[in-house]
Design a protein around this motif. Sequence first.
Motif, PDB file in Angstrom:
ATOM      1  N   PHE A   1       2.320   3.341  -2.244  1.00 51.73           N
ATOM      2  CA  PHE A   1       1.538   4.579  -2.237  1.00 51.73           C
ATOM      3  C   PHE A   1       2.019   5.460  -1.083  1.00 51.73           C
ATOM      4  N   ALA A   2       2.480   6.656  -1.414  1.00 47.41           N
ATOM      5  CA  ALA A   2       2.964   7.578  -0.390  1.00 47.41           C
ATOM      6  C   ALA A   2       1.828   7.959   0.554  1.00 47.41           C
ATOM      7  N   ASP A   3       2.141   7.988   1.852  1.00 46.45           N
ATOM      8  CA  ASP A   3       1.147   8.347   2.869  1.00 46.45           C
ATOM      9  C   ASP A   3      -0.155   7.593   2.616  1.00 46.45           C
ATOM     10  N   PRO A   4      -0.108   6.260   2.615  1.00 46.76           N
ATOM     11  CA  PRO A   4      -1.225   5.460   2.102  1.00 46.76           C
ATOM     12  C   PRO A   4      -2.504   5.533   2.924  1.00 46.76           C
ATOM     13  N   ASP A   5      -2.402   5.933   4.193  1.00 46.34           N
ATOM     14  CA  ASP A   5      -3.594   5.984   5.029  1.00 46.34           C
ATOM     15  C   ASP A   5      -4.355   7.294   4.891  1.00 46.34           C
ATOM     16  N   ARG A   6      -3.908   8.145   3.986  1.00 50.20           N
ATOM     17  CA  ARG A   6      -4.580   9.426   3.745  1.00 50.20           C
ATOM     18  C   ARG A   6      -5.425   9.326   2.482  1.00 50.20           C
ATOM     19  N   LEU A   7      -6.695   9.737   2.577  1.00 51.68           N
ATOM     20  CA  LEU A   7      -7.556   9.825   1.399  1.00 51.68           C
ATOM     21  C   LEU A   7      -7.191  11.086   0.635  1.00 51.68           C
ATOM     22  N   ASP A   8      -6.740  10.917  -0.599  1.00 49.32           N
ATOM     23  CA  ASP A   8      -6.272  12.040  -1.415  1.00 49.32           C
ATOM     24  C   ASP A   8      -6.802  11.862  -2.830  1.00 49.32           C
ATOM     25  N   LEU A   9      -7.893  12.564  -3.144  1.00 54.95           N
ATOM     26  CA  LEU A   9      -8.536  12.384  -4.449  1.00 54.95           C
ATOM     27  C   LEU A   9      -7.703  12.916  -5.604  1.00 54.95           C
ATOM     28  N   SER A  10      -6.649  13.663  -5.316  1.00 56.76           N
ATOM     29  CA  SER A  10      -5.767  14.147  -6.384  1.00 56.76           C
ATOM     30  C   SER A  10      -4.630  13.173  -6.662  1.00 56.76           C
ATOM     31  N   ARG A  11      -4.576  12.086  -5.904  1.00 55.20           N
ATOM     32  CA  ARG A  11      -3.529  11.072  -6.082  1.00 55.20           C
ATOM     33  C   ARG A  11      -3.763  10.268  -7.356  1.00 55.20           C
ATOM     34  N   ASP A  12      -2.686   9.821  -7.993  1.00 52.80           N
ATOM     35  CA  ASP A  12      -2.792   8.866  -9.096  1.00 52.80           C
ATOM     36  C   ASP A  12      -2.789   7.466  -8.489  1.00 52.80           C
ATOM     37  N   ALA A  13      -3.981   6.905  -8.331  1.00 53.88           N
ATOM     38  CA  ALA A  13      -4.127   5.602  -7.656  1.00 53.88           C
ATOM     39  C   ALA A  13      -4.461   4.488  -8.640  1.00 53.88           C
ATOM     40  N   ARG A  14      -4.224   4.706  -9.914  1.00 53.33           N
ATOM     41  CA  ARG A  14      -4.678   3.741 -10.923  1.00 53.33           C
ATOM     42  C   ARG A  14      -4.020   2.369 -10.794  1.00 53.33           C
ATOM     43  N   ARG A  15      -2.899   2.268 -10.107  1.00 53.86           N
ATOM     44  CA  ARG A  15      -2.203   0.987  -9.996  1.00 53.86           C
ATOM     45  C   ARG A  15      -2.692   0.164  -8.804  1.00 53.86           C
ATOM     46  N   HIS A  16      -3.781   0.593  -8.158  1.00 57.92           N
ATOM     47  CA  HIS A  16      -4.315  -0.184  -7.039  1.00 57.92           C
ATOM     48  C   HIS A  16      -4.773  -1.557  -7.525  1.00 57.92           C
ATOM     49  N   ILE A  17      -4.958  -2.472  -6.571  1.00 58.48           N
ATOM     50  CA  ILE A  17      -5.413  -3.821  -6.928  1.00 58.48           C
ATOM     51  C   ILE A  17      -6.706  -4.168  -6.184  1.00 58.48           C
ATOM     52  N   ALA A  18      -7.586  -3.173  -6.060  1.00 58.26           N
ATOM     53  CA  ALA A  18      -8.879  -3.428  -5.425  1.00 58.26           C
ATOM     54  C   ALA A  18      -9.702  -4.440  -6.212  1.00 58.26           C
ATOM     55  N   PHE A  19      -9.479  -4.526  -7.516  1.00 54.31           N
ATOM     56  CA  PHE A  19     -10.177  -5.504  -8.355  1.00 54.31           C
ATOM     57  C   PHE A  19      -9.364  -6.778  -8.552  1.00 54.31           C
ATOM     58  N   GLY A  20      -8.305  -6.953  -7.760  1.00 49.86           N
ATOM     59  CA  GLY A  20      -7.420  -8.068  -7.978  1.00 49.86           C
ATOM     60  C   GLY A  20      -6.406  -7.732  -9.064  1.00 49.86           C
TER      61      GLY A  20
END
Length: 405
Positions: free
Chosen positions: A329-348
């Motif tokens: 994730f580019a610039d990962p420490d920035r909260l960016d609600l316009s980012r496409d973050a669907r590939r995160h693994i917050a749910f495992g």
Amino acid sequence: MADTLAGTAAVPEYPMARAAGCPFDPPPDLTARQGEGRLVKIRLWDGSTPWLVTRYEDQRALLLDPRVSADITRPGYPLQAAAGGGGNNASFILMDDPEHARLRRMVTAPFAIKRVEAMRPGVQKIVDDLIDDMLAGAGPVDLVEAFALPVPSLVICQMLGVPYEDHDFFQENSKILIKRDAAMEDRMAAHGRLIAYLDELMGEKMARPADDLLSGLVERVRFGELSRLESARMGVLLLIAGHETTANMIALGTLALLEHPEQLALLRDTDDPKRVAAAVEELLRYLTIVHNGRRRAALEDIEIGGQTIRAGEGMVMPNDLANRDPAAFADPDRLDLSRDARRHIAFGFGVHQCLGQPLARMELQVVYSTLYRRIPTLKLAAPVESLPFKHDGSVYGVYELPVTW
């Protein structure tokens, strides 16, 4: 601090607390390990030395690998401090297939996307009613008590068929179970109380079944697919997971947005469901509130990240660290609600990824698209540095969030 290991810097016991100055970021000592390498050795409370998997790509690969076991009874499995059990006491999330799959299938249908979407109007009413109650009074209020906890508690109670008037009982006991420094006897006592409560409730549903998830489990017991104790344990798991994580996301997500007003404005001023859904995914990535690390054991030797994980060695995979990997994730420490973050693994990831994620997503979409629109002047009623953060739990959040408007 842990002892120095051969070729490895000394590291604190995992999990480590997030820093007070940056409450939304992973623990700084954990982030430092990511800079040391893709896989590094750590020492746990019991003297074991599992691998810390620091990178997003490696965590996804290992969570999909059939040579990696979630079975808590396997040699090398990295137990949490003061945690024990396993075998007959383990829930299906701490088992491997085929037993994991057999038990999981029994509770999958109510969390299917179509079933969950049918619940959206009811969840919207719960959210609106709670906001009405808040607006009818005077601020400040504790958003955790007035809103963040009641929303998912009411929803999961309705799904399971648990009386909401008992919410104080199950919330108090679930807090003990997810508190990482709770004494073993306290954990066992809390778990026993919840098991006894669910067992009694299931006995009532055997006599008077209803259209709810617990009644469905009772049917499995009646046909010999589950024991009554297994069904009660599944009920406890769903009851705790169904309200603790979402409640913390509601409160912590609100705090993050209040601390990033330009991002809050993007969410508050849109009525586009796709933008709301994207904002939810970015908040899930950015916050990743389950911060005790996915834990696994190797069944065979595995070559990954320039290292060999030997059969019988453990792995700790902190998803909060993976979701802040700059390679993913580019610039990962920035909260960016316009980012496409669907590939995160917050749910495992993989076969053990969170069963309830469609429900959590829907609840958060309703909350985040409603709360700030209906209370556009919502603001903190206390300094951030005075807030009590959940550094002592395996699910991160705030114990209280005083707000006004």
